[in-house]
Each structure stands twice: as structure tokens, then as C-alpha cells.
Design a protein around this motif. Structure first.
Motif, PDB file in Angstrom:
ATOM      1  N   ALA A 182      77.451  48.690  71.154  1.00  7.51           N
ATOM      2  CA  ALA A 182      75.950  49.461  71.737  1.00  7.51           C
ATOM      3  C   ALA A 182      74.865  48.980  70.985  1.00  7.51           C
ATOM      4  N   ILE A 183      73.903  48.426  72.023  1.00  5.69           N
ATOM      5  CA  ILE A 183      71.896  47.527  71.525  1.00  5.69           C
ATOM      6  C   ILE A 183      71.263  49.106  72.843  1.00  5.69           C
ATOM      7  N   VAL A 184      70.599  49.460  71.250  1.00  9.01           N
ATOM      8  CA  VAL A 184      69.475  51.061  71.819  1.00  9.01           C
ATOM      9  C   VAL A 184      68.189  50.249  71.923  1.00  9.01           C
ATOM     10  N   ILE A 185      67.303  49.798  72.973  1.00  6.11           N
ATOM     11  CA  ILE A 185      66.387  48.979  72.851  1.00  6.11           C
ATOM     12  C   ILE A 185      65.045  50.546  72.806  1.00  6.11           C
ATOM     13  N   GLY A 186      64.221  49.950  71.627  1.00  3.68           N
ATOM     14  CA  GLY A 186      63.398  51.657  71.068  1.00  3.68           C
ATOM     15  C   GLY A 186      64.282  52.273  70.139  1.00  3.68           C
ATOM     16  N   ALA A 187      62.502  52.411  69.265  1.00  3.35           N
ATOM     17  CA  ALA A 187      63.443  53.272  68.149  1.00  3.35           C
ATOM     18  C   ALA A 187      62.494  54.391  68.037  1.00  3.35           C
ATOM     19  N   GLY A 188      61.881  55.147  69.664  1.00  2.29           N
ATOM     20  CA  GLY A 188      61.980  56.320  69.968  1.00  2.29           C
ATOM     21  C   GLY A 188      62.736  57.466  69.838  1.00  2.29           C
ATOM     22  N   HIS A 189      62.297  58.548  69.878  1.00  4.70           N
ATOM     23  CA  HIS A 189      62.937  59.724  69.394  1.00  4.70           C
ATOM     24  C   HIS A 189      64.247  60.036  70.554  1.00  4.70           C
ATOM     25  N   ASN A 190      63.770  59.100  71.523  1.00  5.69           N
ATOM     26  CA  ASN A 190      65.251  59.829  72.084  1.00  5.69           C
ATOM     27  C   ASN A 190      66.153  58.187  72.468  1.00  5.69           C
ATOM     28  N   GLY A 191      65.555  57.081  72.061  1.00  6.00           N
ATOM     29  CA  GLY A 191      66.344  56.066  71.848  1.00  6.00           C
ATOM     30  C   GLY A 191      67.143  56.393  70.365  1.00  6.00           C
ATOM     31  N   LEU A 192      66.584  57.115  69.338  1.00  8.32           N
ATOM     32  CA  LEU A 192      67.784  57.742  67.794  1.00  8.32           C
ATOM     33  C   LEU A 192      68.420  58.428  68.282  1.00  8.32           C
ATOM     34  N   THR A 193      68.128  59.377  69.466  1.00  9.00           N
ATOM     35  CA  THR A 193      69.226  60.676  69.934  1.00  9.00           C
ATOM     36  C   THR A 193      70.308  59.544  70.704  1.00  9.00           C
ATOM     37  N   ASN A 194      70.066  58.966  71.509  1.00 11.10           N
ATOM     38  CA  ASN A 194      71.003  58.080  71.809  1.00 11.10           C
ATOM     39  C   ASN A 194      71.157  57.712  70.785  1.00 11.10           C
ATOM     40  N   ALA A 195      71.002  56.476  69.639  1.00 11.84           N
ATOM     41  CA  ALA A 195      71.763  55.830  69.127  1.00 11.84           C
ATOM     42  C   ALA A 195      73.067  56.836  68.791  1.00 11.84           C
ATOM     43  N   ALA A 196      72.056  57.501  67.559  1.00 13.04           N
ATOM     44  CA  ALA A 196      72.816  58.343  66.747  1.00 13.04           C
ATOM     45  C   ALA A 196      74.130  59.199  67.014  1.00 13.04           C
ATOM     46  N   VAL A 226      69.360  50.031  66.947  1.00 12.45           N
ATOM     47  CA  VAL A 226      68.731  50.023  67.902  1.00 12.45           C
ATOM     48  C   VAL A 226      67.653  49.110  66.847  1.00 12.45           C
ATOM     49  N   VAL A 227      66.829  47.882  68.910  1.00  6.96           N
ATOM     50  CA  VAL A 227      65.888  47.150  68.134  1.00  6.96           C
ATOM     51  C   VAL A 227      64.359  47.855  68.465  1.00  6.96           C
ATOM     52  N   GLU A 228      63.686  47.808  67.382  1.00  5.61           N
ATOM     53  CA  GLU A 228      62.471  48.524  67.669  1.00  5.61           C
ATOM     54  C   GLU A 228      61.109  47.053  67.385  1.00  5.61           C
ATOM     55  N   ARG A 229      60.231  47.264  68.470  1.00  7.16           N
ATOM     56  CA  ARG A 229      59.402  45.930  68.297  1.00  7.16           C
ATOM     57  C   ARG A 229      58.586  46.718  67.463  1.00  7.16           C
ATOM     58  N   ASN A 230      58.171  47.496  67.303  1.00  7.65           N
ATOM     59  CA  ASN A 230      56.825  47.347  65.855  1.00  7.65           C
ATOM     60  C   ASN A 230      58.027  47.703  64.736  1.00  7.65           C
ATOM     61  N   ASP A 268      60.223  45.851  63.969  1.00  7.53           N
ATOM     62  CA  ASP A 268      59.992  43.479  64.340  1.00  7.53           C
ATOM     63  C   ASP A 268      60.799  43.034  64.899  1.00  7.53           C
ATOM     64  N   ALA A 269      61.366  43.978  65.940  1.00  2.00           N
ATOM     65  CA  ALA A 269      62.261  43.060  66.738  1.00  2.00           C
ATOM     66  C   ALA A 269      61.940  43.392  67.857  1.00  2.00           C
ATOM     67  N   GLU A 270      61.305  42.611  68.840  1.00  2.00           N
ATOM     68  CA  GLU A 270      60.659  43.136  70.286  1.00  2.00           C
ATOM     69  C   GLU A 270      62.252  42.413  70.931  1.00  2.00           C
ATOM     70  N   VAL A 271      62.517  43.021  72.321  1.00  2.38           N
ATOM     71  CA  VAL A 271      63.485  42.469  73.681  1.00  2.38           C
ATOM     72  C   VAL A 271      62.506  41.740  74.186  1.00  2.38           C
ATOM     73  N   ASP A 272      62.662  40.854  74.539  1.00  5.47           N
ATOM     74  CA  ASP A 272      62.159  39.861  75.795  1.00  5.47           C
ATOM     75  C   ASP A 272      62.798  39.744  77.093  1.00  5.47           C
ATOM     76  N   GLN A 273      63.866  40.080  77.570  1.00  4.54           N
ATOM     77  CA  GLN A 273      65.085  40.612  78.157  1.00  4.54           C
ATOM     78  C   GLN A 273      66.143  41.386  77.382  1.00  4.54           C
TER      79      GLN A 273
END
Lengths: 395, 538
Positions: free
Chosen positions: B6-20, B31-35, B263-268
Motif C-alpha cells: 500500500a502507498i499512502v499519499i500525504g504524511a498528514g495525521h490521517n495519512g500517517l494513522t492510516n499507514a500505521a 507514505v509519500v510526502e511532497r514536503n 520530498d516525494a510529490e505524487v504527479d498521478q
């Protein structure tokens, strides 16, 4: 008009200087924002002052509303479930009031101070509801909690002490009556009322003379076993007297957030305060329905076998079905018995019902569970003759 | 190339929770995070040397205690310290202090109106009834009311039972409450302007509606339904700032074996044959997985990182129409010392509370008028806090960090897009506003970070800078969040899920959407559910 800031963490009653000096064990609790003693010296001594000599309790924090105006009487008749038509000037009445769903908001005492002047005393605050109910009536309602300092003065020698203070004729006050007496360049209102179920009075003055009243009372009572008492001793006495307390034995309807947690007067043993024949009062429609269809609960007064207080106990029938819980419980030092109030599912709580309390108690860190048989009692557990006798006895 | 489960796009609190949760179940999760940093809008950054700014979300109450405990967030460093009450500064030099202690609160309201002081108890009981209705649903997947699947019918019956258990009168109140305005609601209880203004703030925060707009009463509920240690409605500071929430979640995720790539921004999101294949990163890398979970808001997810040709037309349309209007800004300030406010003792506990400016609902409505007219409020509502009075980790001793949430701020201006000059002018409006109530405030400012919806969108990724990832109005709540037919966290493409605040139960740093989405993924994978149920309260 906006009043000045009051950033104090707790309030002091007008008796505070005296209360603080007398509160030797320094145990306090919050009562509607005021700091008040749990006990002063020794709960047992304080309790026996109430039942054997006389005791003083600062009840200033009790909520008090003054109701005035040409429609005051008809307004109160609409507010309260009880018929107040016969309440004379100088008389006090125990009453309860309900919301439109017939659920009890509070119980308290109603004083008729004058033709169109009344005072309601209660545990909880109700200004919002009182003003709602006042729509269409020409009345003024004022919170006078701070403006009136009050002491409960209870016990067998209380009348003798008041006589000694010079309140001539105070012995002729009947229960639930009051009168005014001259006091310290002003006046004191003395009512033969109280929350202990004993001979006793409540004394009502302006805050300016509060300390002087305390001092004079203590001086006059020195030879009569006078002693200040706190909330714990009062709690024992009021259970013996069979008095329920808002927030302890029932959830005031305005605070209840879970469906079914509030109670009607019938469910608290206060059916005798409901006069359905009155043409209109708050909750009447719902109470008529309940009267016809039956109530969900009963508040039972229980004599519990054994000597372990049944605080917070579950109550079961013979087959272990859960019927309800204990709301208040104490060992009664006067009746030498074990007392409890319990809120039970209907129809339980009838005299003769076979009820059992599940009681936990601790001895040297070891918890033990016992099941004790309970017997339903009607009326007060303790109701001495001196409470009713007029003229009041000296001891 | 490595394949993930599984890949979770965005390391916000919900993305991290889901991934955890996915990692806890043994899935290989990335988890891939743009920032270059994690946290999304749950972040604290040292933007001025020695000072940590929680520069988006700033206080904590809604974070589900079941999740915090289950993922062992305290062991991973999260500490939430409660604070009490609030204060609103008045134009006449007075203030209204909303003490956490009931008796002091009563006395303070009574200072303005004795009747309101008593009515507050009725208000509190009525709001509590509504919070008790909604709280059990926070950790549940909303039913689809149009479905005949046994699970949806069962869940609908549960919902129906919760409603009917309220009793007739409360049920009627509920239906009104969910649709009425916070202004109308408060008018039914209170007569004092400042008290109503103080309470109304919770009804408009993060919402592009005015105090008299229908639907804002629910927004107040959203701010009241959390708790700290079981005290419902209480709020707290995350020690170390809100970034500490994300940090603890990241540690939990890593402890379960999950990975995070910054530093991993999803394009698509790559879709083939109606199924997700993985993600393509900006720069060309492809990462593969059969499950792709988007923590981005629904609009951004469906219109920016998915091809319209891969999606059903109705989803693209619904995403475009999704209401996610920006309404607020944020100013984060490093202070050389503790400022003083008119009429308030610096030692007062009200200094450690939500401090508001705007003392009547009329002024709040005017502030909203400015938003409609395409400018930031000239007389803005602010919710200010100085957490460094409690938290020793965010600024040097004796120095302070101030978080200022500002309402209203439009996503675009009448004059066009935001410019740097507009942003600075907005910052000046806010600082001038506070200075009217705090004479020494300006002189204490060492640094100020000013964030308009432009910065919130560009830096955090929230469309239009909407802090809730979509407005919290009834048309976008429960089984309508983000839109009908897609409220159960599943996207329109097999293997694709949503887990952000744009899904039920919405924003506010709850972590519930992330956990709820994980539960649905477990279901689809026919794996045992690891997501806890809500604590009972009866």
C-alpha cells in the motif's frame, strides 16, 4: 449594568471569618462557588449536636429567589406542582417544580413573606426557567442568594437557645411557620424549618449582621451544647429524616443529558406534592399521562440488614435481576440501623418487596462483598415528637 | 523495483494513522510526502531560530483517544496538556472570561447577565446531548442510505436507534440543530452580545459562512465533541506543538515497519484496467502497489492527481463541485515577552486560554461581509493562544510563541490572486487589530509568519486553504462526505481509497478518517479489523 470583575477562585459566605476559625480540621468543599466545611471538628460530635443538643450550619450558598408582584401567587401556582392557594403569610411549604415533560427540576421551600412577596429556596439555580415560566405574569424575580445570609440551627435545645437570645415567643412557632424578630438594629427572620428532621430553625439576616448573629448564637448556646456542623453530619441527618437531595438522589431534569435519567415527582416519592386538579401548572399534561399509564421508577426508603452502609449498591430481586441502585446510604447513629434510598424500576419498592443490596466494604485493605436483605419503609426513618410539638420543647 | 502492499499519499495525521494501521496488520506500507517534512497541517516547524511554530492546526481535542492509545502515541512521545476556557476582549475595555471552572464561569457570565449564567447550563446540557449523539459515529463508517447491503442496513438501523433513543423532543432539537445557524441557536439561550460572540466563534472557524448562515450550529458541535482525558469539550496543547502528533504517528508507523519518503510529490495515481497500479512521482519515478490511499482532500485527489479519463464522470463533477472554500488565515508570531491585554491580569489563567477579539455577532457578520466582497475582514475575528506559557519546548524561557487564527480570509481577492503585498497588508490588519487590545504587543514582535489561503494551499496542499478539507455542512457530512456514494472511504477505482479530513467525520485533527479508512481496507482484504471501536459512555 455590568458588575466589576470577580476573579476569586472561591467565594466566602458572610459567616466566613467565624466558620474558618471554627473549622479546626480545615476540610472544605465547594458549594455553588462558596467554600464550605465538610466538617469542623469531628463528624460524630457534630451529628450528635443535631440530635442531642444543637448545631449550626451555614446555608448561605443555598439558592434563593425573591418573587414579587401582583401575579406572584398565580405565577407560583403555575410554576409549582403543589396547590399554594392556602399558603398563608408567615407560612412555608415544601414543593417541587417540573419542566413541561413532568420531570423534576428541583425541590425546595417556598416562603410567603407578604401578600405578594415570596421566597423560593433550592439546591440548584433556576433563574432561566423561572423567567420562562413568568411570561404572561406580572412578577419580578430576583436572585437574592448573596443578599440573604442564613444559618440552619437544628437540634433539641435550639428553641431554648433562641429564647435565651431574647426572641420572645419563638417557641410558639409551628413547624413550617416563620416570624420576624428584632435583631441588632434590624430584624431577623426565623423559620421553623430545616433539613435534619428534628426540632430546628433557619435564621435569615442581612449579610452585615451575619458575624454578630453567629457570635450571639454561640454565646447563648454555650451551655446548651452548641456546635457548628458541616455537610457530612447534615448528610446523615437528612437521610434519617427521609429527605432527598437534588444531584444525589435524582438528576435535576435541566442537567440530564441521557434519555431516561431524569425523574418525575411520582418517581421520587413526591406524588403528594402534585395536585393534578389545579387547572394549569408546568408539567401537568405529562403528569396526568404518567398517573394514568404508570411510572418507570420508584424511590424507595430501605432498611438494610447488617451494619455495612450500602453506598452505591446495586439492588436485586431474589432471582438476581437488577432492579436499581442506591442513591444515598448511611449507618444511622440514632436509630442504630442501616439506611438507604434506592431508585428502582417500577413496580419495585413496595412495602414487603423482597430486595437485596450488594454491598462492598473494606477491612485492612481487604474488600468483602455481602448481600443484605432490604425492607421498604414508608415515611421518615426518624421522626421525633419534639420535631412537631408546639410550643417547642426546651430539650 | 520494490513493490509495496500500500502507498499512502500525504504524511498528514490521517495519512500517517492510516499507514500505521496498515503496517500494524503486516502490510508493506510507504507514505509519500511532497514536503521535505511530515505532518501536513499537523506540523510544528522552527521558522525562527529557537521558536517552534504550529503554523496550521494549533490545539488538540478531537484526536480520538482510542487511536492515541491503540497506536501507543504516548509511548512515541505524544503528551497532550489540557488548558481551560477562553476570553473575549471587548471594545469598551472590559472582557468576558469563559472560565473552565463552572462556578467561576457562572459568576463571570452573571457579571454580564444573571439569566444568561443560568441559561448557560441549559445550553451546555443541550449541546452535550448532541455531542453524545455524534461521538459514537466518529469511529464508524457511515452507512449508505441507498444500499440494501446487510451491513448498510444494519448500520442504518444503528443510526436510527441512536436517533430514536434521544426521545421526541431531543430528536426534534437535533434536526434543527444540524441545519440551523449558530446565531439563531445562541439567540434561543442568551441575551448578552459578548457571550454569544464568544461562543459563536466555534460555529464559524474554518467555515466560509457567517454566524447567521444555516449549518453553522453543527460547526460549533464539531468543536465541542472532542475531549481531553474524558472531559468532553476540553482542549489541550500537544507538547512540542501539533507537530508532535504527526511525529508520534510517524514513530508508530515506523515501529510497525512502515516507511515514509519525504520530498516525494505524487504527479498521478496510476490506473490500469479499472484498478490502481501505484503512483507516479514528479520527476518520473513510479512506485507500485495494489492499494493507494489519498490523504489529500477530495478535490485535489480527483482533479489534480487523477486523470479524469480514469474516473467516472460523476466523480469528477462532484469533486469539482465539492465545497471547500477558504475562509481563514494564520499568523504565527515570535514574541520577546508576554504581552498584556486590556483589563486582564497577566497572572490570570485566562491568559492561557483561547483569546478572542470581536464582541458581538453583528461584528462577526460584518467580518463575513468582507469575505463575500473579496477582501479579508477589516475587523477580523481572531482566536489567539500563547502555548509557551504552558509548553516549555516551543520558545526560549521568558519568550513566547503566539498562534493567531484569523477569520475571514478569502481564497482569492476581489482584485485577483493574492500577492505578497496583499499578504503583508493582511498581516498588518491582524497585528493592528490585536494592538487595539494589547498596547505592548507590537513592540514584542520578533518575527511573524503570515499565511493566507494561498500559502495554505501552496505549502500544505489544502485546496483554497480550507482547514477542514471541505466544509462541515450537512450536505457534506456523514454519508454525504465527501459526496454521496463515496462516503465509505473507497474511491471509484478498485484499490483506491480516501483517508483525509474530507471524509467522515471531517477535520480537526481527529485521526478518525485515517483509521476508518484502514478498517474498510482490512475489510476489502478480508483481514481482521485492527481499528478500535469508540469508548462507550453510558
Amino acid at each position: 449594568m455590568i458588575r466589576a470583575h470577580d476573579d476569586r477562585r472561591v467565594l466566602h459566605t458572610p459567616f466566613h471569618s467565624r466558620v474558618e476559625a471554627a473549622c479546626e480540621i480545615n476540610e472544605w468543599e465547594d458549594w455553588k462557588g462558596y467554600t464550605t466545611p465538610v466538617a469542623y471538628t469531628d463528624v460524630e460530635l457534630e451529628y450528635f449536636a443535631i440530635r442531642n443538643s444543637c448545631g449550626v450550619f451555614d446555608l448561605t450558598p443555598m439558592t434563593k429567589y425573591r418573587i414579587t408582584g401582583p401575579d406572584a401567587g398565580s405565577y407560583l401556582d403555575r410554576l409549582l406542582t403543589r396547590n399554594i392557594a392556602k399558603l398563608a403569610i408567615g407560612q412555608v411549604m415544601y414543593a417541587c417544580w417540573c419542566n413541561d415533560a413532568g420531570q423534576v427540576l428541583d425541590d425546595g421551600t417556598l416562603f410567603r413573606l407578604d401578600d405578594n412577596v415570596y421566597r423560593i429556596c433550592s439546591q440548584e439555580r433556576h433563574l432561566d426557567w423561572l423567567l420562562w415560566s413568568a411570561m404572561g405574569f406580572n412578577v419580578q424575580i430576583e436572585d437574592e442568594t448573596e443578599a440573604v445570609a442564613a444559618l440552619a440551627f437544628q437540634g433539641p435545645t435550639s428553641c431554648a437557645v433562641l429564647k435565651r437570645m431574647g426572641f420572645a415567643g419563638v417557641e410558639n412557632l409551628k413547624p413550617y411557620r416563620f416570624d420576624s424578630f428584632a435583631f441588632s438594629q434590624g430584624e431577623i427572620l426565623i423559620s421553623r424549618t430545616g433539613f435534619t428532621g428534628d426540632l430546628g430553625y433557619e435564621l435569615w439576616v442581612t449579610p452585615e449582621v451575619a458575624e454578630s448573629l453567629w457570635d450571639q448564637l454561640m454565646a447563648a448556646g454555650r451551655d446548651y451544647g452548641i456546635r457548628p456542623f458541616g455537610g457530612t453530619a447534615l448528610g446523615i441527618a437528612r437521610i434519617e429524616a427521609g429527605f432527598i437531595q437534588a444531584g444525589v438522589d435524582f438528576v435535576p431534569a435541566q442537567d440530564a443529558v441521557r434519555t431516561g435519567r431524569s425523574r418525575s415527582p411520582y418517581e421520587l416519592g413526591l406524588g403528594w406534592l402534585v395536585h393534578l386538579k389545579k387547572s394549569n401548572f408546568n408539567g401537568r399534561k405529562a403528569l396526568i399521562e404518567e398517573k394514568a399509564n404508570g411510572s418507570r421508577h420508584n424511590l424507595a426508603r430501605l432498611l438494610v440488614e447488617g451494619n455495612k452502609p450500602a453506598n452505591n449498591s446495586f439492588i436485586f430481586d431474589r432471582k438476581d435481576n437488577l432492579l436499581g441502585t442506591v442513591t444515598s446510604a448511611t449507618w444511622s447513629p440514632t436509630t442504630k440501623s442501616n439506611l438507604a434510598f434506592a431508585s428502582l424500576d417500577s413496580p419495585w419498592g413496595r412495602p414487603g418487596d423482597e430486595l437485596y443490596a450488594e454491598i462492598y466494604y473494606i477491612r485492612e485493605l481487604k474488600w468483602t462483598r455481602v448481600i443484605e436483605r432490604c425492607h421498604v419503609v414508608e415515611g421518615a426513618f426518624f421522626d421525633p415528637k419534639r420535631r412537631h410539638a408546639t410550643p417547642a420543647w426546651d430539650f | 523495483m520494490k513493490r509495496y502492499d500500500a502507498i499512502v499519499i500525504g504524511a498528514g495525521h490521517n495519512g500517517l494513522t492510516n499507514a500505521a494501521y496498515l503496517a500494524k496488520a503486516g502490510l508493506d506500507v510507504l507514505v509519500v510526502e511532497r514536503n521535505p517534512y511530515i505532518g501536513g497541517a499537523t506540523v510544528s516547524r522552527e521558522l525562527y531560530k529557537g521558536w517552534l511554530y504550529s503554523n496550521c492546526s494549533y490545539v488538540c481535542s478531537l484526536l480520538r483517544p482510542e487511536i492515541a492509545r491503540d497506536l501507543e502515541l504516548p509511548r512515541h512521545g505524544l503528551q497532550v496538556v489540557p488548558y481551560g476556557g477562553g476570553v473575549t476582549f471587548m471594545q469598551n475595555g472590559d472582557y468576558f472570561g469563559n472560565y473552565a471552572d463552572h462556578e467561576r464561569q457562572h459568576r463571570e457570565i452573571a457579571r454580564h447577565s444573571q439569566r444568561d449564567a443560568n441559561a448557560y447550563d441549559r445550553f451546555q446540557a443541550d449541546v452535550t446531548k448532541q455531542t453524545r449523539l455524534i461521538r459514537p459515529f466518529l469511529m464508524r463508517t457511515p452507512p449508505d442510505p441507498t444500499s440494501f447491503k446487510p451491513r448498510d442496513i444494519k448500520e442504518l438501523l444503528y443510526l436510527a436507534k441512536a436517533f430514536t433513543d434521544l426521545g421526541e423532543e431531543t430528536l426534534a432539537d437535533t434536526l434543527r440543530f444540524w441545519t440551523m445557524s449558530i446565531g439563531d441557536f445562541l439567540d434561543e439561550y442568551f441575551e448578552t452580545d459578548v457571550l454569544k460572540a464568544h461562543l459563536a466563534g466555534s460555529g464559524i472557524i474554518g467555515t466560509a459562512l457567517g454566524v447567521y448562515s444555516p449549518g453553522t450550529a453543527y460547526v460549533l458541535l464539531h468543536h465541542y465533541m472532542g475531549d481531553v482525558d474524558g472531559n468532553i469539550g476540553a482542549w489541550g496543547f500537544a507538547r512540542g506543538g501539533m507537530g508532535a502528533v504527526a511525529e508520534a504517528l510517524a514513530k508508530a508507523l515506523q515501529a510497525y515497519g512502515g516507511e515514509i519518503r519525504v520530498d516525494a510529490e505524487v504527479d498521478q495515481i496510476i490506473v490500469a484496467h479499472g484498478k490502481v497500479k501505484g503512483v507516479a512521482l514528479v520527476g518520473g519515478d513510479e512506485l507500485h502497489a495494489d492499494i493507494v490511499v489519498s490523504n489529500l482532500d477530495p478535490k485535489r485527489t480527483f482533479t489534480r492527481i487523477m486523470a479524469a479519463s480514469d474516473l467516472p464522470a460523476d466523480v469528477v463533477t462532484k469533486a469539482k463541485n465539492f465545497k471547500i472554500r477558504g475562509s481563514s488565515g494564520k499568523v504565527n508570531i515570535a514574541l520577546d515577552g508576554l504581552p498584556t491585554f486590556h483589563g486582564l491580569d497577566r497572572a490570570s489563567e485566562l491568559m492561557i486560554s483561547d483569546m478572542h477579539i470581536i464582541d458581538s455577532m453583528e461584528r462577526m457578520e460584518r467580518a463575513y461581509d468582507d469575505w463575500k466582497n473579496g477582501t479579508w475582514s477589516q475587523d477580523p475575528y481572531v482566536d489567539m493562544l500563547i502555548p509557551t506559557q504552558v509548553d516549555p519546548t516551543m520558545a526560549p524561557p521568558g519568550k513566547h510563541m503566539m498562534s493567531i487564527f484569523v477569520q475571514y480570509v478569502p481564497p482569492t481577492l476581489a482584485t485577483g490572486d493574492w500577492t505578497d503585498a496583499d499578504r503583508d497588508a493582511f498581516g498588518k490588519t491582524v497585528i493592528d487589530q490585536i494592538s487595539k487590545y494589547s498596547p505592548d504587543f507590537k513592540d514584542l514582535i520578533l518575527d511573524a509568519e503570515i499565511r493566507t489561503p494561498r500559502e495554505l494551499e501552496d505549502e500544505v496542499g489544502l485546496t483554497e486553504g480550507n482547514i477542514f478539507q471541505g466544509e462541515l455542512t450537512f450536505d457534506q457530512l456523514l454519508f454525504n462526505r465527501p459526496f454521496p456514494g463515496y462516503a465509505q472511504y473507497r474511491g471509484p477505482v478498485r484499490g483506491m481509497y480516501l483517508c483525509g479530513s474530507g471524509t467522515h467525520p471531517g477535520g480537526g485533527v481527529m485521526a478518525a478518517p485515517g483509521a476508518n479508512a484502514a478498517r474498510e481496507i482490512f475489510r476489502d482484504l478480508r483481514r481482521p479489523n485492527l481499528v478500535p471501536e469508540a469508548y462507550a459512555d453510558d
